[in-house]
Design a protein around this motif. Structure first.
Motif, PDB file in Angstrom:
ATOM      1  N   THR A 185      41.549  72.002   6.627  1.00  0.00           N
ATOM      2  CA  THR A 185      40.010  72.130   6.230  1.00  0.00           C
ATOM      3  C   THR A 185      39.977  72.570   5.092  1.00  0.00           C
ATOM      4  N   ILE A 186      40.996  72.644   4.066  1.00  0.00           N
ATOM      5  CA  ILE A 186      40.957  73.059   2.617  1.00  0.00           C
ATOM      6  C   ILE A 186      40.958  71.799   1.855  1.00  0.00           C
ATOM      7  N   ARG A 187      41.751  70.942   2.106  1.00  0.00           N
ATOM      8  CA  ARG A 187      41.924  69.855   1.333  1.00  0.00           C
ATOM      9  C   ARG A 187      40.821  68.669   1.738  1.00  0.00           C
ATOM     10  N   THR A 188      40.513  68.594   3.134  1.00  0.00           N
ATOM     11  CA  THR A 188      39.618  67.428   3.520  1.00  0.00           C
ATOM     12  C   THR A 188      38.584  68.067   4.504  1.00  0.00           C
ATOM     13  N   PRO A 189      37.783  69.056   3.549  1.00  0.00           N
ATOM     14  CA  PRO A 189      36.541  69.554   4.311  1.00  0.00           C
ATOM     15  C   PRO A 189      35.655  68.840   5.286  1.00  0.00           C
ATOM     16  N   ASP A 190      35.214  67.761   4.821  1.00  0.00           N
ATOM     17  CA  ASP A 190      34.196  66.743   5.393  1.00  0.00           C
ATOM     18  C   ASP A 190      34.923  66.088   6.661  1.00  0.00           C
ATOM     19  N   VAL A 191      36.135  65.436   6.333  1.00  0.00           N
ATOM     20  CA  VAL A 191      36.821  64.902   7.618  1.00  0.00           C
ATOM     21  C   VAL A 191      37.292  65.788   8.737  1.00  0.00           C
ATOM     22  N   ALA A 192      37.751  66.817   8.252  1.00  0.00           N
ATOM     23  CA  ALA A 192      38.340  67.727   9.120  1.00  0.00           C
ATOM     24  C   ALA A 192      37.187  68.452   9.864  1.00  0.00           C
ATOM     25  N   GLY A 193      36.156  68.754   8.976  1.00  0.00           N
ATOM     26  CA  GLY A 193      35.202  69.400   9.669  1.00  0.00           C
ATOM     27  C   GLY A 193      34.469  68.453  10.906  1.00  0.00           C
ATOM     28  N   ASN A 194      34.488  67.287  10.478  1.00  0.00           N
ATOM     29  CA  ASN A 194      33.781  66.307  11.620  1.00  0.00           C
ATOM     30  C   ASN A 194      34.531  66.247  12.716  1.00  0.00           C
ATOM     31  N   PHE A 195      36.195  66.165  12.600  1.00  0.00           N
ATOM     32  CA  PHE A 195      36.894  66.054  13.845  1.00  0.00           C
ATOM     33  C   PHE A 195      36.708  67.382  14.769  1.00  0.00           C
ATOM     34  N   LEU A 196      36.844  68.660  13.793  1.00  0.00           N
ATOM     35  CA  LEU A 196      36.639  69.987  14.847  1.00  0.00           C
ATOM     36  C   LEU A 196      35.380  70.087  15.352  1.00  0.00           C
ATOM     37  N   ASN A 197      34.336  69.541  14.588  1.00  0.00           N
ATOM     38  CA  ASN A 197      32.963  69.580  15.332  1.00  0.00           C
ATOM     39  C   ASN A 197      33.144  68.827  16.614  1.00  0.00           C
ATOM     40  N   TYR A 198      33.646  67.591  16.807  1.00  0.00           N
ATOM     41  CA  TYR A 198      33.899  67.051  18.095  1.00  0.00           C
ATOM     42  C   TYR A 198      34.745  67.870  19.121  1.00  0.00           C
ATOM     43  N   VAL A 199      35.701  68.534  18.441  1.00  0.00           N
ATOM     44  CA  VAL A 199      36.603  69.368  19.171  1.00  0.00           C
ATOM     45  C   VAL A 199      35.863  70.311  20.113  1.00  0.00           C
ATOM     46  N   ASP A 200      35.109  71.307  19.172  1.00  0.00           N
ATOM     47  CA  ASP A 200      34.411  72.486  19.559  1.00  0.00           C
ATOM     48  C   ASP A 200      33.332  72.066  20.694  1.00  0.00           C
ATOM     49  N   HIS A 201      32.889  70.781  20.473  1.00  0.00           N
ATOM     50  CA  HIS A 201      31.726  70.338  21.421  1.00  0.00           C
ATOM     51  C   HIS A 201      32.394  69.891  22.535  1.00  0.00           C
ATOM     52  N   GLY A 202      33.764  69.777  22.912  1.00  0.00           N
ATOM     53  CA  GLY A 202      34.345  69.076  24.023  1.00  0.00           C
ATOM     54  C   GLY A 202      34.121  67.648  24.203  1.00  0.00           C
ATOM     55  N   ALA A 203      33.847  67.020  22.974  1.00  0.00           N
ATOM     56  CA  ALA A 203      33.525  65.561  22.931  1.00  0.00           C
ATOM     57  C   ALA A 203      34.833  64.756  23.355  1.00  0.00           C
ATOM     58  N   GLY A 232      36.388  51.112   1.877  1.00  0.00           N
ATOM     59  CA  GLY A 232      37.047  51.543   3.610  1.00  0.00           C
ATOM     60  C   GLY A 232      38.436  52.194   3.258  1.00  0.00           C
ATOM     61  N   GLY A 233      39.120  52.265   4.443  1.00  0.00           N
ATOM     62  CA  GLY A 233      40.338  52.771   4.339  1.00  0.00           C
ATOM     63  C   GLY A 233      40.676  53.893   5.413  1.00  0.00           C
ATOM     64  N   PHE A 234      41.476  54.891   4.885  1.00  0.00           N
ATOM     65  CA  PHE A 234      41.979  55.928   5.660  1.00  0.00           C
ATOM     66  C   PHE A 234      41.868  57.408   5.055  1.00  0.00           C
ATOM     67  N   THR A 235      41.353  58.469   5.762  1.00  0.00           N
ATOM     68  CA  THR A 235      41.575  59.740   5.098  1.00  0.00           C
ATOM     69  C   THR A 235      42.301  60.663   6.086  1.00  0.00           C
ATOM     70  N   PRO A 236      43.779  60.941   5.452  1.00  0.00           N
ATOM     71  CA  PRO A 236      44.608  61.875   6.342  1.00  0.00           C
ATOM     72  C   PRO A 236      43.891  63.275   6.368  1.00  0.00           C
ATOM     73  N   PHE A 237      44.096  63.984   7.547  1.00  0.00           N
ATOM     74  CA  PHE A 237      43.402  65.283   7.390  1.00  0.00           C
ATOM     75  C   PHE A 237      44.420  66.483   8.163  1.00  0.00           C
ATOM     76  N   GLY A 238      45.498  66.038   8.391  1.00  0.00           N
ATOM     77  CA  GLY A 238      46.227  67.035   9.063  1.00  0.00           C
ATOM     78  C   GLY A 238      47.708  66.731   9.336  1.00  0.00           C
ATOM     79  N   ARG A 239      48.376  67.337  10.305  1.00  0.00           N
ATOM     80  CA  ARG A 239      49.725  66.942  10.689  1.00  0.00           C
ATOM     81  C   ARG A 239      50.065  67.356  12.146  1.00  0.00           C
ATOM     82  N   VAL A 240      50.966  66.603  12.547  1.00  0.00           N
ATOM     83  CA  VAL A 240      51.211  67.124  14.073  1.00  0.00           C
ATOM     84  C   VAL A 240      52.659  67.922  13.756  1.00  0.00           C
ATOM     85  N   VAL A 241      52.240  69.090  14.545  1.00  0.00           N
ATOM     86  CA  VAL A 241      53.533  70.035  14.250  1.00  0.00           C
ATOM     87  C   VAL A 241      54.504  70.293  15.411  1.00  0.00           C
ATOM     88  N   ARG A 242      53.684  69.822  16.737  1.00  0.00           N
ATOM     89  CA  ARG A 242      54.512  69.940  17.857  1.00  0.00           C
ATOM     90  C   ARG A 242      54.289  68.691  18.695  1.00  0.00           C
TER      91      ARG A 242
END
Length: 193
Positions: free
Chosen positions: A45-63, A152-162
């Motif tokens: 959420t620090i380096r990709t606040p918009d994309v990460a915030g969008n993803f977390l919004n879906y997560v927080d709403h159980g989407a 167009g393209g891709f925006t990386p927003f994190g990493r799989v840790v487990r």
């Protein structure tokens, strides 16, 4: 140079890595639960606040509950076997995806993140076309992360840790071309931190 000067220089030298380390500890994590197992993802959420915030919004709403991984991209399924991109794509269930608003992608030249192994990203065909679908990479594909001239393209927003083995299980599951058959169910995505 006095001891004080050396100490001050040492603190200044260590400050950026320490700051990055502390910032990484504060990044939220989510658990992606699928029918093949779970994976934990750190969301930047620090380096990709918009994309990460969008993803977390879906997560927080159980989407993502009831969504699925529907696509696998493997080298042997691409023209000439050349692996331009490899990974899995998941998202909302079809009845919800049509209502997903689109957002602008963040360019990796601004974020400093690249599309490495087990890195989730949002994709858009235009600058403002990213929605709720996300990819998780298998292998390093740094060039794919560049936005094309049309935005167009891709925006990386994190990493799989487990749960990296779960990414691989999904990628190698049965598929017709790039479509997983059947899709792999996402039972839920929730915050763990």
């Amino acid at each position: 140079m006095t001891a004080k000067t050396w100490l001050a220089a040492g603190i200044m030298f260590l400050a950026p890595p320490l700051a990055r380390s502390l910032a990484a500890q504060d990044l939220p994590r989510v658990m992606i639960q699928t029918e093949l197992g779970s994976m934990e993802v750190e969301v930047d959420t620090i380096r990709t606040p918009d994309v990460a915030g969008n993803f977390l919004n879906y997560v927080d709403h159980g989407a993502y509950r009831g969504g699925h991984f529907h696509r696998t991209v493997r080298a042997e399924r691409q023209r000439g076997g050349k692996a331009e991109i490899q990974g899995i794509q998941g998202g909302l269930k079809a009845s919800r995806s049509k209502d997903a608003p689109s957002i602008a992608l963040e360019d990796k030249k601004d974020t400093g993140l690249s599309l490495g192994d087990k890195v989730p990203s949002l994709r858009g065909g235009r600058p403002d076309a990213a929605t709720a679908d996300f990819f998780i990479r298998v292998g390093d594909q740094p060039e794919v992360g560049r936005l094309d001239p049309a935005g167009g393209g891709f925006t990386p927003f994190g990493r799989v840790v487990r749960g990296r083995e779960v990414v691989r299980l999904i990628q190698t599951a049965r598929a017709d071309q790039q479509r997983l058959t059947p899709p792999i169910a996402i039972t839920n995505i929730t915050r763990v931190k």
